[in-house]
Design an enzyme around this catalytic site. Structure first.
Site, PDB file in Angstrom:
ATOM      1  N   ARG B  66       0.810  -1.235   0.000  1.00 22.90           N
ATOM      2  CA  ARG B  66       0.000   0.000   0.000  1.00 22.90           C
ATOM      3  C   ARG B  66       0.832   1.269   0.000  1.00 22.90           C
ATOM      4  NH1 ARG B  66      -4.187  -2.319  -2.232  1.00 22.90           N
ATOM      5  NH2 ARG B  66      -5.600  -3.414  -0.817  1.00 22.90           N
ATOM      6  N   HIS B 181      -2.555 -12.061 -13.834  1.00 30.93           N
ATOM      7  CA  HIS B 181      -3.831 -12.310 -13.151  1.00 30.93           C
ATOM      8  C   HIS B 181      -4.861 -12.525 -14.255  1.00 30.93           C
ATOM      9  CE1 HIS B 181      -7.370 -11.651 -10.706  1.00 30.93           C
ATOM     10  NE2 HIS B 181      -7.744 -10.739 -11.569  1.00 30.93           N
ATOM     11  N   ASP B 307      -1.828 -13.292  -1.001  1.00 30.90           N
ATOM     12  CA  ASP B 307      -2.613 -12.279  -1.725  1.00 30.90           C
ATOM     13  C   ASP B 307      -3.082 -11.194  -0.738  1.00 30.90           C
ATOM     14  OD1 ASP B 307      -3.751 -10.971  -3.814  1.00 30.90           O
ATOM     15  OD2 ASP B 307      -5.571 -12.192  -3.880  1.00 30.90           O
ATOM     16  N   HIS B 311      -6.818  -3.082   3.916  1.00 31.59           N
ATOM     17  CA  HIS B 311      -7.681  -1.931   3.618  1.00 31.59           C
ATOM     18  C   HIS B 311      -7.942  -1.130   4.883  1.00 31.59           C
ATOM     19  CE1 HIS B 311      -8.789  -2.454  -0.558  1.00 31.59           C
ATOM     20  NE2 HIS B 311      -9.049  -3.747  -0.362  1.00 31.59           N
TER      21      HIS B 311
END
Lengths: 322, 427
Positions: B66, B181, B307, B311
């Site tokens: 992030r 992906h 993965d 958040h």
């Protein structure tokens, strides 16, 4: 999950978000209450003081005139105060702004939110994040549920057919995108009808539609055989541009309800439609206005059912506070 | 630099076929010996690994830090701490930072920050296309020179097959593998749940498994055409597993990984509208989960990754469709992998292999084993320790996990990176 969120500690209806998880007894109680309110609407003085002093907020994030009007009318007939809030919103609207709206209204000591929102699950989200004393009624969330519509349809069916257990019901049209259809299917199955059929081209059926406990058919003439209740759904114009259907006329030819197709059903079959009707797209005018149509009765019942549900969710709070 | 002795532990080093109680000797940041005591070795630090497993540090092929760009969700500092607490000593960073990893200066920034955070083993993937827009090729050569180990499309599909073909051809020219992906966006757009009974029941827009299978199939054809080495990131469906397995049988050098939560959860586990279950690709059906586990056993899928996608609270505050997808998953990686062992899907050694030497081999990283001379990247964990996922035990800035407040089994006690203890369980 849904039922634990919807019921209070005493098993009374606290929020009305979805038919899923509610018992046959509870649905029957809603219908019985609605029936008694239906009597009031026929009187010259159409008001009872049941919810005097309660404040109901119609929180509509999606435009709706008809549904909101019936909630309005239901609230005023129960002597509640009503606040109408229309929030034009984009699909990208954030949870924060939604929550802020809720918090602000909570601070004004309201009692009930009637919520319509374009996102599936929005009413659940509001119910989960509202103050404990507040109840939430789902007036339609995305493609998920429209439980008050389903209950007014059930009331209409019961008035004409009395008993659910022998009924075969067909729902025709855009099942995939319809919150009304999802709630109707759950209500019909909970109330124990013999069979629910959905009739539509595969483009308008959800994936693994049989998992909803329905029989799916693509041919309307076959699908209407032995049917007691025909529910037509509204077709949105977007379905043509999204390559789900070639044209309105072809849809009408295959799935529009005409006198001829109606003749495939049982002779005493009733014809329903949640409105607003696209005449000549999903239903022929002669059928919509014909003797088997109960469409206007559905509208009348809409007020009674919403009165029943509003009084139930608001009175459970009074009872548990006492 | 300290000399470290790890003793009394059960050493599992799959690459060297070791599974026995042995001492591990570390000096100058490297493994000196496993088993035999080197001459003149006097440990400055002795770690007692009684009743614990000593294995190579985990190599995680997909971790979002992030930073730069999403500081509300996490930082290189916070997320590398979470990685250390998870026993992860090397991690691959997808290119969808802000700015995107399509210029060398972004790579430099990330490497500097990682060094400052005391966690140098961050291996960035370069964006396949500029701005990940799927239109123009990124400066792959410059990005590789700065340390990118592969090119990746992150979650953004190339605009068409011609651009993907050219990107693959160009990547081959610079000896860069493609980490893809797989997703056909025209089939998945707007979706938030596996297309199936659950999505239909809740009226949520679905993503058919075919969106993944079709992208895999097309990319496999382009791998034949271009000679590009392809790694499929975070496979979710049985169709994709089957296609990849077929291609491997035909000798195509393709590999694939799976996110740990896909091996445990299916769409039926979803609590209605709970945004913590919103993940892409979505949790699929029981048959898919079974196929993914079988794919792990038969080596179609060689690596398990976290993965990790932390958040902020607001990103997950809403009804599921309007929230951001992803799970904060680093710290549940080990216990959930051990759960696969408990459920007899893999042996302990196989499971560790899929977290260590196998993922390292995919991108030719000199990591994931305890061979003498290797960097002393080591994880020591207690396979029987129960712990609750809560704010006292958690390190990531993101608490978006379906496992919040659940009790899991298996906890890292020490993590070493190049012989430096970067994590020690204080309980």
């Amino acid at each position: 999950m849904n039922s634990t969120l919807q019921l209070n500690a005493h098993g009374k209806l606290k929020h009305f978000l979805s038919i899923e998880g509610l018992s046959k007894a509870l649905l029957t109680e809603i219908l019985d209450n609605a029936e008694s309110f239906a009597g009031i609407s026929g009187q010259s003085v159409k008001k009872v003081p049941l919810l005097r002093g309660k404040t109901i907020v119609n929180l509509f994030f999606e435009n709706s005139t008809r549904t909101r009007t019936t909630f309005d009318l239901a609230a005023s007939r129960l002597s509640a105060d009503i606040l109408n809030i229309n929030i034009a919103t984009s699909s990208t609207s954030k949870g924060e702004s939604l929550l802020d709206t809720i918090r602000n209204l909570e601070a004004m000591h309201v009692d009930l939110f009637v919520v319509r929102h374009a996102i599936s699950g929005a009413a659940h989200f509001i119910a989960q994040h509202s103050a404990p004393h507040i109840s939430v009624i789902n007036a339609g969330d995305g493609q998920h549920a429209h439980p008050t519509q389903a209950m007014l349809d059930m009331l209409t069916i019961r008035q004409y057919k009395k008993d659910f257990s022998h009924l075969k019901v067909a729902i025709i049209g855009d099942i995939r995108h319809s919150r009304v259809a999802r709630s109707q299917i759950q209500a019909l199955n909970t109330l124990g009808v013999q069979e629910v059929r959905v009739i539509a081209p595969k483009t308008l059926l959800p994936a693994q539609v049989e998992s909803l406990n329905v029989t799916a058919l693509h041919n309307m003439e076959q699908g209407l055989e032995d049917i007691d209740v025909i529910i037509m759904l509204r077709l949105q114009k977007e379905r043509m541009t999204a390559a789900l259907l070639p044209s309105e006329s072809e849809f009408f030819k295959c799935y529009g309800l005409t006198q001829k197709k109606l003749a495939c059903a049982n002779p005493d079959a009733i014809v329903m439609h949640p409105g607003p009707i696209n005449r000549g797209v999903e239903i022929d005018s002669s059928v919509a206005d014909g003797p088997q149509s109960v469409i206007l009765r559905q509208v009348t019942n809409g007020v009674a059912v919403r009165m029943a549900i509003m009084s139930m969710v608001l009175q459970q709070s009074t009872e548990s506070a006492a | 630099m300290s000399k470290i002795l790890i003793q009394n532990g059960r050493v599992i080093d799959p690459a060297n076929n070791i599974d026995q109680s042995l001492p591990v000797y570390i000096a100058a940041g490297k493994i000196v010996s496993v088993g035999q005591k080197p001459a003149d070795f006097t440990a400055d630090i002795t770690l007692d690994a009684q009743n614990k497993i000593v294995c190579p540090g985990f190599v995680d092929l997909s971790v979002r830090l992030r930073e730069p760009g999403h500081s509300r969700k996490g930082s290189i500092h916070s997320e590398t701490r979470a990685a250390a607490a998870a026993g992860v000593t090397s991690l691959c960073l997808p290119p969808d930072t802000r700015p995107i990893i399509d210029t060398p200066s972004v790579v430099e920034y990330i490497r500097d920050k990682a060094e400052q955070a005391g966690y140098p083993n961050v291996f960035p993937f370069a964006a396949l296309t500029k701005q990940l827009k799927g239109q123009e090729l990124s400066n792959m050569h410059a990005l590789k020179r700065m340390g990118c180990i592969a090119v990746s499309n992150a979650m953004c599909a190339p605009q068409n097959l011609l651009i993907l073909r050219h990107a693959m051809e160009y990547a081959v020219s610079h000896d860069l593998p493609l980490a893809l992906h797989p997703d056909e966006p025209s089939l998945s757009r707007g979706g938030c749940l596996h297309e199936g009974a659950i999505a239909s029941q809740y009226g949520l827009p679905g993503i058919p498994a075919a969106a993944e299978t079709i992208a895999v199939t097309q990319t496999l054809e382009l791998a034949i055409l271009t000679g590009c080495r392809v790694h499929f990131s975070q496979i979710s469906g049985q169709g994709a597993v089957k296609k990849i397995q077929q291609a491997q049988h035909e000798g195509l050098p393709v590999t694939a990984d799976v996110a740990i939560h896909q091996l445990h959860l299916t769409d039926t586990d979803l609590t209605p509208f709970d945004s913590r279950y919103h993940v892409l690709p979505p949790f699929r059906g029981q048959l898919d989960k079974t196929a993914l586990r079988e794919g792990l056993i038969n080596n179609t899928l060689t690596a398990i990754c976290s993965d990790h996608q932390p958040h902020d609270l607001d990103a997950k505050l809403g009804a599921l469709p309007e929230t951001e997808p992803g799970i904060s998953a680093l710290e549940t990686l080990l216990p959930l992998t051990l759960q696969l062992v408990a459920e007899n899907s893999l042996s302990l050694s196989q499971a560790i292999s899929r977290l260590t030497d196998k993922p390292a081999a995919i991108f030719s990283l000199n990591k994931g084993t305890l061979s003498p001379g290797m960097d002393a990247d080591i994880c020591i964990f207690d396979p029987n320790k129960n712990w609750q996922v809560n704010k006292d035990t958690w390190h990531s800035a993101g608490i978006n996990t379906p496992y919040w407040e659940q009790t899991l089994q298996g906890k890292v006690s020490h993590t070493l990176q190049s012989g430096k203890i970067i994590y020690q369980d204080n309980v």
